[in-house]
Design a protein around this motif. Structure first.
Motif, short mmCIF file in Angstrom:
data_model
loop_
_atom_site.label_atom_id
_atom_site.label_comp_id
_atom_site.label_asym_id
_atom_site.label_seq_id
_atom_site.Cartn_x
_atom_site.Cartn_y
_atom_site.Cartn_z
N ASP A 80 5.45 -5.18 -7.16
CA ASP A 80 5.59 -6.16 -8.22
C ASP A 80 6.91 -5.91 -8.96
O ASP A 80 7.73 -5.09 -8.55
CB ASP A 80 4.37 -6.16 -9.15
N LEU A 81 7.12 -6.61 -10.08
CA LEU A 81 8.37 -6.49 -10.84
C LEU A 81 8.63 -5.09 -11.38
O LEU A 81 9.78 -4.71 -11.58
CB LEU A 81 8.32 -7.46 -12.04
N ASP A 82 7.57 -4.33 -11.63
CA ASP A 82 7.71 -3.00 -12.21
C ASP A 82 7.67 -1.87 -11.19
O ASP A 82 7.66 -0.70 -11.55
CB ASP A 82 6.60 -2.77 -13.25
N GLY A 83 7.62 -2.22 -9.90
CA GLY A 83 7.59 -1.21 -8.85
C GLY A 83 6.20 -0.71 -8.52
O GLY A 83 6.06 0.26 -7.76
N ASN A 84 5.15 -1.34 -9.07
CA ASN A 84 3.78 -1.02 -8.65
C ASN A 84 3.65 -1.42 -7.20
O ASN A 84 3.94 -2.57 -6.84
CB ASN A 84 2.76 -1.77 -9.50
N GLN A 85 3.25 -0.48 -6.35
CA GLN A 85 3.13 -0.75 -4.92
C GLN A 85 1.69 -1.11 -4.56
O GLN A 85 0.75 -0.53 -5.11
CB GLN A 85 3.54 0.48 -4.12
N PHE A 86 1.57 -2.05 -3.64
CA PHE A 86 0.27 -2.46 -3.11
C PHE A 86 0.38 -2.53 -1.60
O PHE A 86 1.41 -2.88 -1.05
CB PHE A 86 -0.14 -3.83 -3.66
N ASP A 87 -0.72 -2.24 -0.94
CA ASP A 87 -0.80 -2.28 0.52
C ASP A 87 -1.54 -3.55 0.92
O ASP A 87 -2.40 -4.03 0.18
CB ASP A 87 -1.58 -1.04 0.98
N VAL A 88 -1.20 -4.09 2.07
CA VAL A 88 -1.95 -5.20 2.67
C VAL A 88 -2.33 -4.77 4.07
O VAL A 88 -1.50 -4.27 4.83
CB VAL A 88 -1.13 -6.50 2.72
N TRP A 89 -3.60 -4.95 4.42
CA TRP A 89 -4.15 -4.49 5.70
C TRP A 89 -4.77 -5.66 6.44
O TRP A 89 -5.49 -6.47 5.86
CB TRP A 89 -5.20 -3.41 5.44
N SER A 90 -4.52 -5.72 7.74
CA SER A 90 -5.15 -6.73 8.61
C SER A 90 -6.57 -6.27 8.90
O SER A 90 -6.80 -5.54 9.85
CB SER A 90 -4.36 -6.91 9.90
N LYS A 91 -7.47 -6.69 8.09
CA LYS A 91 -8.87 -6.24 8.11
C LYS A 91 -9.40 -6.02 9.51
O LYS A 91 -9.44 -6.92 10.33
CB LYS A 91 -9.71 -7.25 7.35
N LEU A 92 -9.87 -4.83 9.78
CA LEU A 92 -10.33 -4.40 11.11
C LEU A 92 -11.47 -5.25 11.66
O LEU A 92 -11.48 -5.58 12.83
CB LEU A 92 -10.77 -2.94 11.04
N ALA A 93 -12.40 -5.64 10.83
CA ALA A 93 -13.60 -6.32 11.30
C ALA A 93 -13.27 -7.58 12.10
O ALA A 93 -13.99 -7.95 13.02
CB ALA A 93 -14.50 -6.68 10.13
N VAL A 94 -12.16 -8.23 11.78
CA VAL A 94 -11.83 -9.48 12.46
C VAL A 94 -10.67 -9.31 13.44
O VAL A 94 -10.39 -10.19 14.20
CB VAL A 94 -11.41 -10.56 11.45
#
Length: 134
Positions: free
Chosen positions: A115-129
């Motif tokens: 985000d704008l403040d450098g907070n990092q987030f991960d995105v994962w291709s959900k395994l179940a599908v």
């Protein structure tokens, strides 16, 4: 144990400018603003409330692991590899700082964004599908 935790309802994210951050979460990630004052904003996103809280200095929700690497503390899921690739491209076009799609040696693929403040987030291709990730 008679009772159990049901879900994560709220995540608190430190930000330096509540107004700008709320606009960013709404415009870039598709969140819905449900409350805002001078100290905080509540943005609903991915079936959860995110409290964007005015913080002092350069604090983030990130942490440093045992190897000295800065890490995210939250992973979003999408519905399969195609969705991961599409949102990765959408984020890039929207001007969001994103990393490359990674194979981390476990099922699924991931990428990290900030985000704008450098907070990092991960995105994962959900395994179940996601059955075709090799």
């Amino acid at each position: 144990m008679k009772h159990k935790l049901e879900r994560v309802g709220t995540t608190y994210i430190p930000v330096t400018n509540v107004e700008l951050s709320a606009e960013w979460y709404v415009n870039k990630l598709g969140g819905e603003l449900s409350y805002k004052d001078e100290d905080k904003a509540i943005v609903n996103l991915a079936n959860q409330s995110f409290f964007l809280v005015q913080s002092n200095g350069q604090q983030t929700a990130n942490f440093i692991d045992i190897h000295g690497e800065e890490r995210f503390s939250l992973t979003f899921e999408v519905d399969g590899l195609d969705a991961l690739k599409a949102i990765h491209q959408d984020f890039r076009h929207a001007g969001i700082k994103v990393g490359e799609i990674e194979n981390r040696g476990h099922p699924g693929r991931n990428f990290v964004f900030q985000d704008l403040d450098g907070n990092q987030f991960d995105v994962w291709s959900k395994l179940a599908v996601d059955k075709k990730m090799e």
